[in-house]
Design a protein around this motif. Sequence first.
Motif, short mmCIF file in Angstrom:
data_model
loop_
_atom_site.label_atom_id
_atom_site.label_comp_id
_atom_site.label_asym_id
_atom_site.label_seq_id
_atom_site.Cartn_x
_atom_site.Cartn_y
_atom_site.Cartn_z
N HIS A 32 -86.50 37.70 8.71
CA HIS A 32 -86.42 38.87 9.54
C HIS A 32 -85.29 39.38 9.46
O HIS A 32 -83.88 38.64 8.51
CB HIS A 32 -86.44 38.30 11.15
N ASP A 33 -85.06 41.29 9.14
CA ASP A 33 -83.67 41.17 8.47
C ASP A 33 -82.88 42.18 9.49
O ASP A 33 -83.02 42.96 10.06
CB ASP A 33 -84.08 42.18 7.77
N THR A 34 -81.38 41.10 10.71
CA THR A 34 -80.81 41.49 11.51
C THR A 34 -79.77 40.97 10.97
O THR A 34 -79.62 40.29 10.14
CB THR A 34 -81.17 41.26 12.51
#
Length: 74
Positions: A32-34
Amino acid sequence: GDADAAVVPAQTIVNRVLSGAKGQSSICVLMHDTAAKKTTVEALPEIISYLRAQGYHFEGLTTQSAIFHHGVNN
């Protein structure tokens, strides 16, 4: 496994990816890219280094890529 909790230790992410890759000829790693997933970014150098040493290569997903299914536990 990087979404199992708000903060998953980087080494836990590394261990899960490397364990899941064992014995596989092709893998797709979902991360996940957060902004909240700082440990995911921290885990990447070790994951990439290990997988490259095992002969894996990296490429972007396209419409021609193999189909992968990831389980959802929610």
